[in-house]
Design an enzyme around this catalytic site. Structure first.
Site, PDB file in Angstrom:
ATOM      1  N   CYS A   1       0.844   3.188  -2.421  1.00  0.00           N
ATOM      2  CA  CYS A   1       1.955   2.237  -2.239  1.00  0.00           C
ATOM      3  C   CYS A   1       2.725   2.091  -3.551  1.00  0.00           C
ATOM      4  CB  CYS A   1       1.429   0.880  -1.781  1.00  0.00           C
ATOM      5  SG  CYS A   1       2.767  -0.322  -1.654  1.00  0.00           S
TER       6      CYS A   1
ATOM      7  N   LYS B   1      -2.052  -2.278   9.412  1.00  0.00           N
ATOM      8  CA  LYS B   1      -1.295  -2.421   8.162  1.00  0.00           C
ATOM      9  C   LYS B   1      -2.292  -2.432   6.997  1.00  0.00           C
ATOM     10  CE  LYS B   1       2.100  -3.650   5.361  1.00  0.00           C
ATOM     11  NZ  LYS B   1       3.136  -2.697   5.000  1.00  0.00           N
TER      12      LYS B   1
HETATM   13  C1  SIN Z   1       4.682  -1.562   1.431  1.00  0.00           C
HETATM   14  O1  SIN Z   1       4.111  -2.491   2.021  1.00  0.00           O
HETATM   15  O2  SIN Z   1       5.222  -1.705   0.340  1.00  0.00           O
HETATM   16  C2  SIN Z   1       4.753  -0.248   2.117  1.00  0.00           C
HETATM   17  C3  SIN Z   1       3.430   0.303   2.354  1.00  0.00           C
HETATM   18  C4  SIN Z   1       3.147   1.470   1.516  1.00  0.00           C
HETATM   19  O3  SIN Z   1       4.077   2.097   0.999  1.00  0.00           O
HETATM   20  O4  SIN Z   1       1.983   1.791   1.360  1.00  0.00           O
END
Ligand code: SIN
Length: 675
Positions: free
Chosen positions: A480, A382
């Site tokens: 993001c 992540k």
């Molecule tokens: C998020 O955590 O908002 C999604 C991840 C991303 O879009 O990079």
């Protein structure tokens, strides 16, 4: 298993090979059989490391085994030798009948049972002669003890294959020699009808001598192979020939109203018939034509003789079906295994080009462990920030069902366990240990809230050799759309260029650690030009150290609306979120294609967006992707999606005759104009 060792051989041919076998034998099977099975397993499956066998007898014998390994091995060898099963010759009757009828000088038929086996009758009660040798015709000994030379013996054996019934056969062969064969050839007949009046209506004589007479006739006519049409008891003769000499038979045969009448046992081994059918690709068409039911002599497939035969063949069919499906399965499996979907992603060797995207199911230790154990070609964490984040308030994720496909909108806001969690060397060691395959690359995704934060994470990584040994790549997420107050770096070109330039100069990135950037989707050609120009300059200036870009993250500013409540579906950022899955599939393909055609060859493109099937992955690769990431489908289906998508991709490649991704990567053609 002992009766069908060929099934074990089929299993032994599977790749990767089996290393563990559980032999389910029922606890009280004879020890000789258990040992026979173990020996069969060890000779057929050389890769076996472990065999579990639930044998009471073996367990109690093993209590007596010495503890010392050397002594144990010796003991085991002696033990196996001691209890080795005595091989009983299976077909005693057949062996006896293989010897032609022979008579004493006085003309009495010599007992072959007494000569080659055991006659159950006392000499005075047996209608055949017990006083002479069947081989040399001298009195005083049996053929088994006869000193007649081996050569004579061999000659007898060879003759026996087609000359069991000497008077009958000799007469027949004499007729054939006197012109039968020439006559058939001259007339170009290709149907041979064999009848032998000497055998008359005696079904026992036909059963006993029929196969040999037929083989002898074929041999005299120089006929290599025949297709057989057999009727009634003739089917039994056919099955004998099939069991004993299948090479004489071509592929297709017809058995009409088969019958074994009142014969107590089959004069052929059903197992040999089965093996012949399997090994020689022979098929038999069985036709039943029941006659008038009123007549007790009439043929009925349900009467005793036909029913016994058909029961035996039904069982044989089931066995054959099982072994054929196993063979086909293994064949297809082997063909599929030849298809290589591995790739080299900017120096990282991936055994499978399908991998997880940073995002869904990548937050916790358990989720990453699950990916490690799955078929994902790499493991992507992540996107980490320096500190742990709980992300945006709920509700922050929704799915849109489009038939059997799914799209998603998320506004998670980078919830993650923080840099330290994903770079903990003992955790990375555990990940490595449960990774399948073992050297699966670990891609550390980072998404610092500033360039400074990103650089700090790179510094920390560079300072930790314990972590570096597990690290294959750092993927910088500049795309993001969900962090409040943080505009998307990938759309802010001056800032984006600075980030790329600064980060790509970091000493962390050597040939052992690849640098990747996860890009947002772009929608216009000048933007692709600008991104590619900026990345190419860096790549070329740095000798190609910039490894890859991911095309692409979600498409920001998507809005899901709830008609009933007349509200947004999501809460954060006014309900706006990043659109992913099926609804960005074609946009992602477009981005892959646009960037692949503009980027320097040293920068690889990873396709990401709407990949739910092998076809989707194929399309990305056709557009030029080196590898393919899965996000929404991973969230929906779980980590088993990687295996499924990979095998669908293999199937598609097999259908198209491709054996590696290079065969079609980037080879998308523009459709010709109709004009
Ligand atoms: C998020 O955590 O908002 C999604 C991840 C991303 O879009 O990079």
């Amino acid at each position: 298993m002992l009766a069908h060792p060929e099934l074990l051989r089929i299993l032994a041919g599977c790749s990767p090979p089996f290393t563990v076998v559980f032999a389910d034998i029922g606890g009280n099977r004879e020890l000789t059989h258990v040992l026979e099975l173990l020996q069969l397993l060890s000779s057929t499956m050389p890769h076996l490391r472990y065999v579990a066998v639930k044998s009471e007898a073996l367990a109690s014998e093993l209590q007596k085994a010495p503890v010392n390994l050397q002594e144990y091995i010796k003991w085991w060898e002696e033990f196996c030798h001691h209890v080795r099963p005595v091989k009983v010759r299976r077909r005693r009757m057949q062996q006896i009948l293989q010897h032609p009828v022979r008579r004493t000088k006085e003309g009495t038929e010599i007992c072959r049972f007494a000569n080659y086996g055991t006659c159950s009758k006392a000499p005075s009660e047996c209608r055949y002669d017990h006083g002479h040798c069947h081989r040399c015709l001298q009195p005083g000994h049996w053929a088994m003890d006869c000193e007649v030379t081996e050569a004579t013996h061999e000659k007898t054996e060879a003759m026996a294959t087609y000359s069991l019934c000497s008077e009958v056969a000799e007469g027949l062969f004499a007729a054939l020699r006197a012109g039968g064969r020439e006559y058939l050839f001259l007339k170009e007949y290709n149907i041979v009808i064999i009848d032998s009046p000497s055998l008359g209506l005696s079904r026992h004589r036909w059963i006993q001598y029929g196969p040999a007479v037929i083989r002898g006739v074929l041999r005299h006519l120089d006929i290599d192979q025949v297709s057989v049409f057999s009727m009634g008891l003739g089917s039994v003769i056919f099955h004998q020939i099939l069991a004993e000499t299948p090479h004489l038979l071509s592929h297709t045969h017809i058995v009409y109203n088969q019958d074994i009448a009142d014969l107590k046992s089959f004069p052929f081994e059903a197992y040999d018939v089965e093996v012949a059918l399997r090994d020689h690709d022979i098929q038999i068409w069985t036709i039943y034509n029941d006659e008038d039911d009123e007549d007790p002599q009439a043929y009925s497939r349900h009467s005793k003789g036909p029913a016994r035969l058909s029961e035996a063949f039904t069982k044989m069919q089931a066995d054959l079906r099982c072994s054929l499906s196993l063979r086909n399965h293994c064949g297809t499996q082997r063909a599929m295994e030849k298809i290589d979907i591995g790739c080299n992603l900017a120096g990282l060797q991936l055994s499978c080009c399908i991998l997880n995207a940073s995002g869904p199911r990548t937050n916790t230790e358990q989720q990453l462990m699950d990916i490690a154990r799955s078929s994902s070609g790499a493991l992507c964490s992540k996107s980490a920030t320096l500190e742990e984040r709980s992300g945006n308030p709920q509700p922050r994720y929704t799915e849109i069902q489009l038939g059997d496909r799914t799209a998603s909108i998320n506004s998670e806001g980078l919830p993650n366990k923080g840099f330290a969690a994903y770079s903990d060397s003992s955790f990375l060691q555990r990940l490595k240990e449960c990774s399948e395959p073992h050297g699966k690359p670990y891609i550390f995704s980072i998404s610092g809230l500033s360039l400074k934060e990103n650089l700090e994470m790179l510094d920390r990584l560079a300072e930790s050799p314990d972590v570096l040994q597990h690290l294959s790549a750092v993927e910088v997420n500049v795309a993001c759309p969900n962090v409040p107050g943080k505009p998307l770096v990938g759309y802010d070109f001056p800032q984006f260029a600075e980030v790329v330039q600064t980060m790509s100069r970091h000493p962390l990135f050597t040939k052992d650690c690849v640098l990747g950037f996860k890009l947002p989707p772009y929608l216009d050609a000048p933007l692709f030009d600008a991104v590619a120009k900026m990345l190419n300059e860096i790549a070329l200036g740095r000798g190609g150290a910039l490894g890859y870009v991911v095309c692409c993250n979600t498409l920001g500013s998507a809005l899901a609306v709830d008609i009933e409540t007349e509200t947004t579906v999501l809460h954060p950022k006014g309900g706006f979120g990043g659109l992913g899955g099926q609804l960005v599939r074609h946009l992602a393909l477009g981005n892959v294609r646009h960037l692949r055609s503009r980027l320097d060859d040293s920068i690889h493109v990873v396709g990401c967006g709407g990949v739910a099937t092998g076809e989707d992955a194929f399309a990305h690769i056709l557009c030029g992707a080196t590898a393919v990431q899965v996000a929404t489908q991973h969230r929906v289906e779980g980590p088993q999606c990687f295996e499924r998508i990979a095998s669908e991709l293999r199937e598609l490649m097999q259908r198209k005759g491709y054996t590696q991704l290079e065969d079609f990567r980037g080879k998308l053609r523009v459709r010709e104009s109709k004009l």
